[in-house]
Structures are given as C-alpha cells and as structure tokens.
Design a protein around this motif. Sequence first.
Motif, PDB file in Angstrom:
ATOM      1  N   SER A 297       0.821  -1.209   0.000  1.00 24.10           N
ATOM      2  CA  SER A 297       0.000   0.000   0.000  1.00 24.10           C
ATOM      3  C   SER A 297       0.854   1.259   0.000  1.00 24.10           C
ATOM      4  CB  SER A 297      -0.923  -0.004   1.221  1.00 24.10           C
ATOM      5  OG  SER A 297      -1.680   1.188   1.296  1.00 24.10           O
ATOM      6  N   ALA A 298       1.971   1.227   0.741  1.00 19.65           N
ATOM      7  CA  ALA A 298       2.830   2.406   0.855  1.00 19.65           C
ATOM      8  C   ALA A 298       3.684   2.624  -0.383  1.00 19.65           C
ATOM      9  CB  ALA A 298       3.734   2.272   2.080  1.00 19.65           C
ATOM     10  N   ALA A 299       4.018   1.541  -1.085  1.00 14.34           N
ATOM     11  CA  ALA A 299       4.898   1.623  -2.260  1.00 14.34           C
ATOM     12  C   ALA A 299       4.237   0.918  -3.435  1.00 14.34           C
ATOM     13  CB  ALA A 299       6.260   1.008  -1.948  1.00 14.34           C
ATOM     14  N   PRO A 300       3.138   1.472  -3.958  1.00 13.91           N
ATOM     15  CA  PRO A 300       2.436   0.818  -5.065  1.00 13.91           C
ATOM     16  C   PRO A 300       3.233   0.916  -6.357  1.00 13.91           C
ATOM     17  CG  PRO A 300       1.498   2.985  -4.640  1.00 13.91           C
ATOM     18  CD  PRO A 300       2.518   2.753  -3.549  1.00 13.91           C
ATOM     19  N   GLY A 301       2.816   0.103  -7.299  1.00 14.10           N
ATOM     20  CA  GLY A 301       3.500   0.101  -8.590  1.00 14.10           C
ATOM     21  C   GLY A 301       4.495  -1.030  -8.733  1.00 14.10           C
ATOM     22  N   PHE A 302       4.684  -1.797  -7.682  1.00 12.34           N
ATOM     23  CA  PHE A 302       5.604  -2.932  -7.688  1.00 12.34           C
ATOM     24  C   PHE A 302       4.903  -4.094  -7.022  1.00 12.34           C
ATOM     25  CE2 PHE A 302       9.197  -5.440  -6.016  1.00 12.34           C
ATOM     26  CZ  PHE A 302      10.006  -5.521  -7.143  1.00 12.34           C
ATOM     27  N   ASP A 303       4.954  -5.264  -7.642  1.00  2.00           N
ATOM     28  CA  ASP A 303       4.262  -6.448  -7.113  1.00  2.00           C
ATOM     29  C   ASP A 303       5.068  -7.041  -5.963  1.00  2.00           C
ATOM     30  OD1 ASP A 303       2.851  -8.731  -6.591  1.00  2.00           O
ATOM     31  OD2 ASP A 303       3.202  -9.676  -8.547  1.00  2.00           O
ATOM     32  N   TRP A 304       4.867  -6.501  -4.768  1.00  2.00           N
ATOM     33  CA  TRP A 304       5.630  -6.945  -3.604  1.00  2.00           C
ATOM     34  C   TRP A 304       5.319  -8.392  -3.245  1.00  2.00           C
ATOM     35  CZ3 TRP A 304       9.707  -4.461  -1.990  1.00  2.00           C
ATOM     36  CH2 TRP A 304       9.827  -3.096  -2.284  1.00  2.00           C
ATOM     37  N   ALA A 305       4.064  -8.799  -3.375  1.00  2.00           N
ATOM     38  CA  ALA A 305       3.710 -10.184  -3.044  1.00  2.00           C
ATOM     39  C   ALA A 305       4.429 -11.158  -3.974  1.00  2.00           C
ATOM     40  CB  ALA A 305       2.196 -10.375  -3.124  1.00  2.00           C
ATOM     41  N   GLY A 306       4.424 -10.859  -5.270  1.00  2.00           N
ATOM     42  CA  GLY A 306       5.114 -11.723  -6.215  1.00  2.00           C
ATOM     43  C   GLY A 306       6.619 -11.727  -5.991  1.00  2.00           C
ATOM     44  N   TYR A 307       7.160 -10.563  -5.677  1.00  2.00           N
ATOM     45  CA  TYR A 307       8.598 -10.426  -5.425  1.00  2.00           C
ATOM     46  C   TYR A 307       9.018 -11.254  -4.217  1.00  2.00           C
ATOM     47  CZ  TYR A 307      12.867  -7.947  -3.882  1.00  2.00           C
ATOM     48  OH  TYR A 307      14.121  -7.612  -3.466  1.00  2.00           O
ATOM     49  N   LEU A 308       8.296 -11.096  -3.101  1.00  2.00           N
ATOM     50  CA  LEU A 308       8.647 -11.826  -1.883  1.00  2.00           C
ATOM     51  C   LEU A 308       8.448 -13.324  -2.060  1.00  2.00           C
ATOM     52  CD1 LEU A 308       7.105  -9.405   0.773  1.00  2.00           C
ATOM     53  CD2 LEU A 308       9.539  -9.807   0.370  1.00  2.00           C
ATOM     54  N   ASN A 309       7.388 -13.702  -2.737  1.00  2.00           N
ATOM     55  CA  ASN A 309       7.130 -15.128  -2.945  1.00  2.00           C
ATOM     56  C   ASN A 309       8.236 -15.762  -3.788  1.00  2.00           C
ATOM     57  OD1 ASN A 309       5.216 -17.422  -2.626  1.00  2.00           O
ATOM     58  ND2 ASN A 309       5.163 -17.301  -4.860  1.00  2.00           N
ATOM     59  N   ALA A 310       8.682 -15.042  -4.827  1.00  6.44           N
ATOM     60  CA  ALA A 310       9.745 -15.571  -5.677  1.00  6.44           C
ATOM     61  C   ALA A 310      11.064 -15.693  -4.924  1.00  6.44           C
ATOM     62  CB  ALA A 310       9.925 -14.676  -6.898  1.00  6.44           C
ATOM     63  N   ALA A 311      11.234 -14.840  -3.906  1.00  8.08           N
ATOM     64  CA  ALA A 311      12.451 -14.902  -3.091  1.00  8.08           C
ATOM     65  C   ALA A 311      12.373 -15.973  -2.014  1.00  8.08           C
ATOM     66  CB  ALA A 311      12.711 -13.543  -2.446  1.00  8.08           C
ATOM     67  N   GLY A 312      11.239 -16.652  -1.896  1.00  6.23           N
ATOM     68  CA  GLY A 312      11.069 -17.652  -0.849  1.00  6.23           C
ATOM     69  C   GLY A 312      10.574 -17.075   0.452  1.00  6.23           C
ATOM     70  N   LEU A 313      10.056 -15.840   0.411  1.00  6.30           N
ATOM     71  CA  LEU A 313       9.626 -15.147   1.621  1.00  6.30           C
ATOM     72  C   LEU A 313       8.126 -14.853   1.605  1.00  6.30           C
ATOM     73  CD1 LEU A 313      12.632 -12.671   1.778  1.00  6.30           C
ATOM     74  CD2 LEU A 313      12.173 -14.501   3.422  1.00  6.30           C
ATOM     75  N   GLY A 314       7.385 -15.639   0.858  1.00  8.25           N
ATOM     76  CA  GLY A 314       5.953 -15.394   0.739  1.00  8.25           C
ATOM     77  C   GLY A 314       5.183 -15.532   2.033  1.00  8.25           C
ATOM     78  N   GLY A 315       5.738 -16.240   2.996  1.00  6.74           N
ATOM     79  CA  GLY A 315       4.999 -16.477   4.234  1.00  6.74           C
ATOM     80  C   GLY A 315       5.314 -15.513   5.365  1.00  6.74           C
ATOM     81  N   ILE A 316       6.170 -14.540   5.146  1.00  6.80           N
ATOM     82  CA  ILE A 316       6.544 -13.663   6.264  1.00  6.80           C
ATOM     83  C   ILE A 316       5.379 -12.754   6.649  1.00  6.80           C
ATOM     84  CG2 ILE A 316       8.992 -13.698   5.647  1.00  6.80           C
ATOM     85  CD1 ILE A 316       8.635 -10.867   4.505  1.00  6.80           C
ATOM     86  N   GLU A 317       5.309 -12.439   7.918  1.00  3.90           N
ATOM     87  CA  GLU A 317       4.227 -11.591   8.426  1.00  3.90           C
ATOM     88  C   GLU A 317       4.647 -10.138   8.575  1.00  3.90           C
ATOM     89  OE1 GLU A 317       2.897 -13.339  12.051  1.00  3.90           O
ATOM     90  OE2 GLU A 317       2.094 -15.145  11.068  1.00  3.90           O
ATOM     91  N   ARG A 318       5.940  -9.873   8.679  1.00  2.00           N
ATOM     92  CA  ARG A 318       6.419  -8.496   8.785  1.00  2.00           C
ATOM     93  C   ARG A 318       7.843  -8.426   8.253  1.00  2.00           C
ATOM     94  NH1 ARG A 318       9.410  -7.704  13.693  1.00  2.00           N
ATOM     95  NH2 ARG A 318       8.820  -5.518  13.847  1.00  2.00           N
TER      96      ARG A 318
END
Length: 715
Positions: A297-318
Amino acid sequence: MKRLLIGAAVGALMLPATATFAQQMHTFDDGHQHECMDEACTVFSLFPSVGQDPAGSGWKGTDAPRYGTWGFDLAARDLSVAPGDDFFRYANGLAFDQIEIPGDRTSYGSFALLRELSDNRLKVMIDTLVADPSLAAGTDERKIADLYRSYMDTDRIEALDAQPLQPYLAAIRAVDSHDAMAVYMGGTQGRFGSSFFGIGIGDDAKDPDRYITYASQSGLGLPNRSYYLDERYADKKELYLAYVERMLTMIGWENPAETAQQIVDLESQIAEAHWTPEQNRNRDETYNPFTPAELASAAPGFDWAGYLNAAGLGGIERLVVRQDTALPKIAQIFADAPMPVLQAWQAFHTVDDMAPYLSQRFSDAQWEFRGRDLSGQPEQRARDKRAVSFSEGVMGEAFGRIYVAEYFPAESKAMMEELVANLRVALAGRIRQLDWMGEETKEQALYKLDNFTVKIGYPNKWRDYSAMEVRADDLVGNVERAGAFRWQYQLGRMDGPVDRDEWGMTPQTVNAYYNSTKNEIVFPAAILQPPFFDPHADPAVNYGAIGGVIGHEIGHGFDDQGRKSDGDGVLRDWWTAADAERFEARAEMLGEQYGTYEPLPGYPVRPALTMGENIGDLAGITLGLAAYQLSLDGEEAPILDGTTGTQRVFLGWAQVWNSKYRDEALKNQVATDPHSPAQFRVIGPVRNLDAWYEAFNVQPGDKYYLTPEERVRLW
C-alpha cells in the motif's frame, strides 16, 4: 542480486559496500571497501621475512612480517616533521615514501600486506589439495580443489564464451509485464541478476533473539548516488555509460547506444530517490516495520507479493524497511519505466554480474571499467589469485578450519583474551569517572560493557557445506549453486532462534567488527599478527596497535549509532535526555574537526558518514593507552631506543595505518566509505588526547594543535 547490509550496526575496521551476487562469491581485485580497519601497509622490501617467490609466480611467502626489534620500525619515521604538524608522517613518513602500490591494487598498506599473507597461505593449501588425488568426493577439501580447478579451466571457459548467459537473456526477454519483472527480480536471490530493491535476513534490531527480513533501496550500477548526481564524479558516469553500451553490444542487445543511455537515465532517477550514505547510518530512521500488505500500500507500482514469494519469503508476516521514503519513489520509477528498458537494465546487470565467470572478453571488459576506470587499478589481478579469492569466498569457513590449525597458535588467543579484559577494565573505570554522564546512564553503559561477548580467532562450530554441490568442470554452475546454497541457508534460519555462535567474518580475514544486536566484538585470527599484534613486541606497541583495534570495536558499542542498542542488543533509547544531548554535542565537535580534513583537493572527509568510525578510532587509542597505563601497575615504563612507553603506544597506533592510495580509490572512499582516510585515522584521534601533547611536546602553533577546550573527550 544485490547484497544487503542489514539490521544491526556492524562496526569494523573497514566495511563491505553493497555487492553484486558475483561479488559475494569472491573478493574482486583490490577489495577496497570494507567495514573495519582494512587499510595500512608497506612494501615487501621493508619486511625481509616476506620475500619474493624464487619461482617468479608473483606469490610471496607465508611468514608473518616483523617490525624493528621491539615491534615498531624506527627507521620508518620522518624526523624532519614535527609530531604536531603531521603525526602520520612523523611516525611513518619514510616507510610511506617507499610504498609502491602493486599494479593490481588501488591501495597498499598493513592490511593489504596481511591480506596477501592470508592469500599466500590459502594458495599453499589449495596447491596441496589440488595435487592430492586421494581426496574423497563430497569432502570440503575436494570441493575446495574443484572450485579452484573450475576457475582455472580457461580452455573450457573460453570455449563456452557467452553460452552460460543465454538462458538468462532468454528468460529476461520473456518477461512481458511489470508484475512478471517484479517476480523475476525476487528470483535473483541466490542467482545472477539484480533488483531495484535489496532483501536480506538478519537479527531483528528490536528483538535480537529473532531473525527478520529487511528491505532496502538498490538498483544502481555505480557505487552510490553521488556518482550519478555529484559533478565531481561526472567523468565516472560517462565511463559507466560507455561500459553499459559495451556490454549490451557484446550480448547482442538491440540499439546498444540508445539503450545504454536509457539505463543510465533510469538509474539516475533511482539515485535521486536514494537516501544518502549519511541517512543510511541512522539506525532509528532505518528501522521501519511493515506487513507485506502495508508495504504494498505504501509503495504501489511494484508487485511486492510476487517479489517476496519468488524470493522464498511469501509467508513472512512483517519486514523492516530501511529507507521508508525512498522505496515508494523507486516503486513508482519502476512502474513508469517502459518494459524494454527494464528488460535491458536486467540484461546488463546480469552480464555485469556474470562477467568474471565468462570468457576473457567479458571478464576483461568488466575489470577495465570497475577496476581500472572506476578505481584506478592499472593491472588486473592474475587469474590464479582471483581463483584463490573465488574459492575462499565460496567456502570461507572450510578454509578457516585448515588455516587456524596451521597458522593460529593457542597462546595468541590467550594473550588476546587478557588484552581484551584489560581494555574492558580501562573503559569501566573511565565510564565511572565521566563528568558529562549521569549515574542512571552510567549504570546502563556499565551493564552493556559487562555483557559484551568476545570472539577471538575462529568460531566454535564450522559451517556445514555438505549440501552444496561443486564440479571441477562447471564454474558458472558452481557460482549458481553456491548462491542458492547461501540463500537457502538464510531462509532456513527464519523460524529458528538467532545463532549466537555464528561469525560474520572468516578466521583468515584481516579485520575485526562489532555487532550491536549480539553486543559482540570479533577478532579473526588473521589480524592477530604484526603490525597489529606481536607476542614478542614491547607491550606498549601492542596496546597501541591491537589494543587500539580492541578499543575501536568496543568503542563502536558506544558510538553515535552503536550506543542506541542496550546491553542485551535491543535497539532502544537507554540514555537520559540530558546525557544524550551532551554526547551529541561532543560528537558534533569531533565532526567539525574531521570536516576540515581533505585527503585530495576538493574531496573533504564527510564527517556525518565517518562519525561512527571516527568515534571508534578515538575510543581505540584512548582505551589502548589507558589499558597500558593500568598494566604498568604503578611502575615506570622502560625507555627503548629513546622512546617512552606512552610514545610507543601512539607509534604502535600510527604504524598500523601506514598506507597509500591511488587518487581514484580516495575519491571512492570519500563518497562511499564510513572510514576516514588512513592519515586522518592517525591524526584525528591523537590530537584530542592530552597525553599525546605531553609525550611529543606538541605546542601552540603546530598545525594540529588544539586547545584543551577544543579537545573532544568522549570515552
């Protein structure tokens, strides 16, 4: 992939700058930027025990250097210079004049000499292993030998030429949307390629028993924003543009000249959004917790969910965002960039990353820009030296296990433990007597000092490399597998407790560091040699040299950023407001002094960038001297060759910083490095100590004389 320096304040003698994926695998050429003290040296001709290899290979000996008869080289001094006019030259001037920077380096000094010594020893290890046909497959020793073989297999590397790059270029060309590019960037963790953002895993600065993910600004191909925005570095930016065009041409990318300009223009926009190095030092401002949804929400324009998931960090809470105002701007720049420009940017950074492991035309092109043009290095390091650095970079602790068995005597560790204990006693006594700090803060400071963990020589347990495959005939594959191994190691720690036995440096590293979240000081075996530490030297010299190093690292726990963590490693404000204000006033005085230092005309020291290391240096020589005086137990120090004990402490400190730099290296240091240039690591601290004035009869009118009221008194 961009390496991210994350989490805790980590103070050292010299500190690594953000590095590419390739640079994680080995130390390039000079390896100039570090986080600790990595600087000083002198030519081999000054140290007869380190002779030229008679075989003419360029490799030198494996014996540690010696300095004079009692640990200091009296012939190094320039007695034509008054100590108060230039203490660096007074202590080192004639030796400094004899230093010849080797063609494959951008600086040379005590650190470089000992780094070469470590490399020489590692080369002996490798040669022994490579010559042994009985090494069993899967052992660390066989993997070390095969890593070296793969780097030295130039026939195969030349035959392959650009082939290892082609699957990457094909994948980049297939990226057809911004969201897909964000996913691709996330996948560069542990493989070749890059991202507009850095991501890493480290100790949580506010909960040091846990690991947390850190996100940071990235996306630049030059050392930092100054190289894009500061006119003093405009020539480097032009050379970079030519280099980008050259690499795009070599890989057959369309419209290389026009596309190179688009890439540099894109990175210039990113540089505008980047925080300055000074801002990045502020540990309060760089700890900004977000949930992934809040970041999106704070940094729109970049798929943060896809980025983190591809890095193996899709499950992090913070996660913790380091530059919370920069990331939204960079995300917008990403969103606005045309896809062909993003593809070309990724293609360039991938080949730049992979170049050291490709054929000579690629590795030479990269060195010609990054080594010669950017850093002023006249010659590329010989391939066998690069092969040693590469192999050691991949399996550093495996090398370390062999290194300490061969080169680190147990008595050195015992002597260091005693020195550290004496330095702690000295600081405790000084804290109790501080006139600017109240009792409440003193109690917390003493608690922090009591809780310092000290690590000397080597770790208690060694890294397990059994899951990493190494092949003697596959250099690029070895780099890829090593990167994946390292990233999986990081991911595997996420749900477990923080490993407090882990080391951030290998035993063969010539450096030292302080880690705030673990509240620890760490001294690898390789720095515990002359001129830093010599069991046969006069104690005063050791207290000035390695004692100053110990005091420097302890001092990081109480510098302008390290002081923000308490004795349990928690980032919190444990100071009273009045004490913090008094500390900051003194630090500001110190910064004003360093702001007047100019190693090259037009390139002054940046005091806000170097503040932590400057405080560390001031603490280092202060505590080294105080501990030496305590060690005398009321007795008079002997006079040696006309020098007093106090003089020898200061001379020991000065000797470790005797080093020479090429101009381009100094320009880079001023822009990027948290350490002041070597001569000011000598002059800057000592001119604030009353004992220096008394020991060397420094008087008003001397260039670096300060009145007693102008001298900064911290720890």
